[in-house]
Write a protein that holds these residues in place. Structure first.
Motif, short mmCIF file in Angstrom:
data_model
loop_
_atom_site.label_atom_id
_atom_site.label_comp_id
_atom_site.label_asym_id
_atom_site.label_seq_id
_atom_site.Cartn_x
_atom_site.Cartn_y
_atom_site.Cartn_z
N UNK A 1 0.84 -1.19 0.00
CA UNK A 1 0.00 0.00 0.00
C UNK A 1 0.88 1.25 0.00
N UNK A 2 0.33 2.33 -0.52
CA UNK A 2 0.97 3.66 -0.42
C UNK A 2 2.34 3.70 -1.08
N UNK A 3 2.43 3.18 -2.30
CA UNK A 3 3.66 3.30 -3.08
C UNK A 3 3.61 4.62 -3.85
N UNK A 4 4.61 5.49 -3.71
CA UNK A 4 4.58 6.77 -4.42
C UNK A 4 4.75 6.59 -5.92
N UNK A 5 4.25 7.55 -6.67
CA UNK A 5 4.40 7.51 -8.12
C UNK A 5 5.87 7.57 -8.50
N UNK A 6 6.21 6.89 -9.58
CA UNK A 6 7.58 6.88 -10.03
C UNK A 6 8.01 5.49 -10.44
N UNK A 7 9.28 5.35 -10.80
CA UNK A 7 9.84 4.06 -11.18
C UNK A 7 10.53 3.44 -9.98
N UNK A 8 10.16 2.19 -9.66
CA UNK A 8 10.70 1.51 -8.48
C UNK A 8 11.21 0.14 -8.89
N UNK A 9 12.25 -0.32 -8.18
CA UNK A 9 12.81 -1.64 -8.45
C UNK A 9 12.16 -2.66 -7.52
N UNK A 10 11.51 -3.67 -8.12
CA UNK A 10 10.90 -4.76 -7.38
C UNK A 10 11.73 -6.02 -7.59
N UNK A 11 11.89 -6.79 -6.51
CA UNK A 11 12.64 -8.04 -6.59
C UNK A 11 11.85 -9.14 -5.88
N UNK A 12 11.69 -10.29 -6.54
CA UNK A 12 11.01 -11.45 -5.95
C UNK A 12 11.99 -12.60 -5.86
N UNK A 13 11.99 -13.28 -4.72
CA UNK A 13 12.84 -14.45 -4.56
C UNK A 13 12.16 -15.46 -3.64
#
Length: 379
Positions: free
Chosen positions: A320-332
């Motif tokens: 929740x509440x992720x600001x606008x913009x480009x973010x790096x997501x990583x799943x493991x």
């Protein structure tokens, strides 16, 4: 041949005199597990339909008791303990489950019905994981012992008045989809339903091929069969993306197959996409390619924000509440190669990660490399 017809009215089985056609029969199946016993009934009648009608009776489910029940998509009351179908179809398939058995062994007994020489009645006992069908002839046997937890499938097939050795060379027919090729959806959670008909050997649901955008989702598809028709239903766990490619294929029990590819579209959500201070919700789905039954325990990180969430049993977690913009997501996930990606967040979105297990013999080396006698910028 049988000389009577059974009709159920208000829970009472009534016997009516009169001859029946060569294609008609009813058969009681007695079930015993330890000191429990019960009886269910299947059959085909000229006057019956494949929908729920006066010949059918639902599984009441209360109080809990040993029950052999048959899946029936046309029943508003759920599974049936008496499931009589129309004799107009050349193939009928009953999918049965035995519930509330207390013993490890279950015994089924029946009296083989007197049906036309050009018809067959077969039974297949199987676990949920079995894919190879091995049919036994119910007309030459009168009992079957199976482990607790097994399901049964019963197939009635009328081969024709003169031809008793039909060789099935015709694949099933896909008669329709709930989402048409080229269609544009407004609801990204619309179920995908395919209707398949095979009038000879019958549709084999265990042969299903179902992918969306290359991801195998066949284990998430349910099926139900009545007569010659089998209905396959996929209910999305996550919304469709703007462009989805579905590959759907299935075989009949003789091995003839059909496969189709359709493409559909989903319009973007034009509703409220965030809060007044431009914060958005990002839903993440982590799907291992080997499709374990429990998808919990995968870790998803938003690297630049220092946020971490763990997936639930459906493979889902929410930021929740992720600001606008480009973010790096990583799943493991333990035992799988990690995946990271950059996501542009300007609305409430869903991100899917597909994780591949380590290959046999593969390994990952991690740590810090120290270069002796070297200084300065090594980039």
């Amino acid at each position: 041949m049988r000389t009577g017809r059974i009709l159920m009215i208000a829970g009472v089985f009534l016997m009516f005199a009169g001859a029946v056609s060569a294609l008609e029969f009813t058969m009681d199946i007695y079930v015993r597990s330890g000191d429990q016993d019960t009886v269910s009934q299947i059959g085909v009648l000229d006057s019956a339909s494949n929908d729920f009608d006066i010949y059918d009776w639902p599984s009441m489910g209360f109080p809990p008791a040993l029950t052999l029940q048959f899946e029936h998509p046309g029943s508003i009351f759920g599974p049936l303990v008496r499931d009589i179908r129309s004799s107009a179809d050349s193939v009928q398939l009953w999918d049965g489950s035995i519930v509330n058995a207390t013993d490890t062994i279950i015994t089924l007994t029946w009296t083989p019905p007197d049906i036309a020489d050009s018809a067959e009645l077969l039974i297949w006992a199987h676990s949920y994981a079995d894919t190879d069908t091995v049919w036994d002839d119910m007309l030459t046997m009168d009992s079957l012992t199976i482990p607790n937890g097994y399901k049964i499938a019963i197939k009635y097939r009328y081969l024709g008045a003169t031809d008793t050795t039909v060789v099935d060379t015709i694949p099933p027919e896909i008669v329709g989809y709930s989402i048409a090729d080229g269609e544009t959806l407004s609801d990204p959670m619309t179920p995908f339903v395919a209707t398949v008909v095979d009038t000879q050997s019958g549709v084999n649901p265990h042969s299903l091929v179902f992918t969306i955008n290359g991801l195998d989702l066949s284990l998430m598809v349910t099926d139900s069969a009545v007569g010659d028709t089998t209905i396959f239903t996929y209910t999305p766990m996550i919304p469709y993306v703007p462009v989805d490619t579905v590959v759907f294929g299935v075989s009949d029990r003789a091995g003839n197959s059909v496969e189709d590819t359709i493409i559909f579209y989903t319009i973007p959500d034009t509703g409220d996409t965030g809060t007044s201070d431009s914060l958005f919700t990002v839903t993440c789905m982590v799907m291992p390619t080997d499709m374990p039954t429990d998808l919990s325990g995968s870790i998803v990180e938003v690297m630049d924000l220092g946020l971490v969430e763990t997936t639930d049993v459906s493979g889902r977690c929410v930021f929740d509440s992720i600001p606008a913009g480009v973010h790096e997501f990583k799943a493991h996930r333990e035992g799988y190669y990690p995946v990271d990606t950059f996501v542009s967040v300007d609305s409430n979105i869903t991100v899917m990660f597909v994780l591949t297990p380590y290959d046999s013999g593969a390994f990952i080396v991690s740590g810090t490399v120290l270069l002796e006698g070297v200084s300065g910028d090594l980039s």
